[in-house]
Design an enzyme around this catalytic site. Structure first.
Site, PDB file in Angstrom:
ATOM      1  N   SER A 143       0.708  -1.356  -0.014  1.00 48.20           N
ATOM      2  CA  SER A 143       0.020  -0.204  -0.038  1.00 48.20           C
ATOM      3  C   SER A 143       0.904   1.062  -0.011  1.00 48.20           C
ATOM      4  O   SER A 143       2.092   1.143   0.231  1.00 48.20           O
ATOM      5  CB  SER A 143      -0.981   0.003   1.167  1.00 48.20           C
ATOM      6  OG  SER A 143      -1.440   1.203   1.429  1.00 48.20           O
ATOM      7  N   TYR A 156      -1.618  -0.818  10.516  1.00 48.90           N
ATOM      8  CA  TYR A 156      -1.713  -1.140   9.022  1.00 48.90           C
ATOM      9  C   TYR A 156      -0.306  -0.609   8.470  1.00 48.90           C
ATOM     10  O   TYR A 156       0.038  -1.105   7.722  1.00 48.90           O
ATOM     11  CB  TYR A 156      -3.154  -0.122   8.807  1.00 48.90           C
ATOM     12  CG  TYR A 156      -3.349  -0.553   7.173  1.00 48.90           C
ATOM     13  CD1 TYR A 156      -3.875  -1.646   6.735  1.00 48.90           C
ATOM     14  CD2 TYR A 156      -2.803   0.668   6.337  1.00 48.90           C
ATOM     15  CE1 TYR A 156      -4.200  -1.606   5.363  1.00 48.90           C
ATOM     16  CE2 TYR A 156      -3.348   0.426   4.930  1.00 48.90           C
ATOM     17  CZ  TYR A 156      -3.978  -0.664   4.435  1.00 48.90           C
ATOM     18  OH  TYR A 156      -4.181  -0.850   3.124  1.00 48.90           O
TER      19      TYR A 156
END
Length: 274
Positions: A143, A156
């Protein structure tokens, strides 16, 4: 006849987190070009929906990619069914949406399990099959959070950063044995997870009336000015999983509409219309 570079017909592709979002889009792209696809996840219902929608080349298999026995069983199923494995797409992820000071031990473990261990364990269990077949490709879906830190997403962010380290370590150790490993770092993508974030954004920000306004707001400073569609990320994964990227390993491809090139200290000038 030798397969043409870039031709993925007949290849066997295993996709974790394949029941929704980017994973489902990757399954659709590979299947459309004649690959045999196995979508893996912990919940069978969305996997079966994807397989039913995409046709006979896509198979649903319930498995926990972070559990060694479950991941090993999934790989064994693939080998028994198709005789080989050519591409692993480590796409499972999510969780870890709080700052460090508000993250419990359980939440921390869960975020690393979902975002990092799923890729590590499945890659480890898939490596023997890839090596026995003479090589193959692993595509890790990280990501933009693997390169930068957003607000209140500690677990995350750390997990996605670690995926890049995992990609490079795998590439360093296994590329000479025929297994190429690369990562893709998407920015905002229209997925169910991102939709939910935009809905929550709209619920808490008076100036954001709905989901579309949320997407417009979070991409306002992105050079392309919009989020990605899932198919756009799937095309990059397909490239990395095919022989078209045959001289690439250990690479990290950023697909964020240009967000990473923006100089944050100068944004005020844009906002002032200068």
């Amino acid at each position: 006849m030798e397969q043409v570079a870039g031709d993925i017909s007949g290849q066997v592709v295993l996709i974790t987190g394949g029941g929704t979002g980017i994973g489902a889009a990757v399954a659709e792209r590979f299947a459309a070009e004649g690959a045999n696809v196995v979508v893996v996840g912990r919940r069978i219902a969305p996997l079966e929906e994807v397989a039913g929608r995409l046709g006979e080349r896509v198979h649903a298999l319930a498995a926990d990619a972070s559990d060694a026995a479950s991941a090993r069983s999934a790989v064994s199923w693939v080998i028994e069914r198709f005789g080989r494995l050519d591409v692993l797409v480590a796409n499972a992820g999510g969780h870890g949406f709080s700052p460090v000071g508000e993250t419990s031990d359980e939440e921390w473990a869960s975020s690393l399990n979902v975002n990092l261990s799923t890729a590590f364990v499945m890659a480890r269990e898939a490596l023997p099959a890839l090596l026995e077949g003479g090589g193959g490709a692993i595509v890790v879906v990280s990501s933009l959070a693997g390169l930068y830190a957003g607000p209140s997403v500690a677990g995350y962010t750390v997990g996605k950063h670690a995926l890049i380290g995992l990609t490079r370590s795998l590439a360093r150790d296994y590329s000479r044995r025929g297994v190429r490993v690369n990562a893709v770092c998407p920015g905002w993508v229209r997925t169910p997870m991102a939709d939910a974030e935009m809905d929550e954004f709209a619920a808490h920000a008076a100036e954001i009336p709905d989901r579309e306004a949320g997407y417009a707001a979070v991409t306002a400073d992105v050079p392309l000015g919009r989020p990605a569609e899932r198919a756009e990320i799937a095309s990059i994964v397909r490239f990395l999983g095919s022989r078209e990227s045959s001289y690439m390993t250990g690479a990290v491809l950023v697909a964020d509409g240009g967000a990473h090139i923006v100089d944050l200290p100068t944004l005020a000038f844009d906002h002032a219309g200068m």
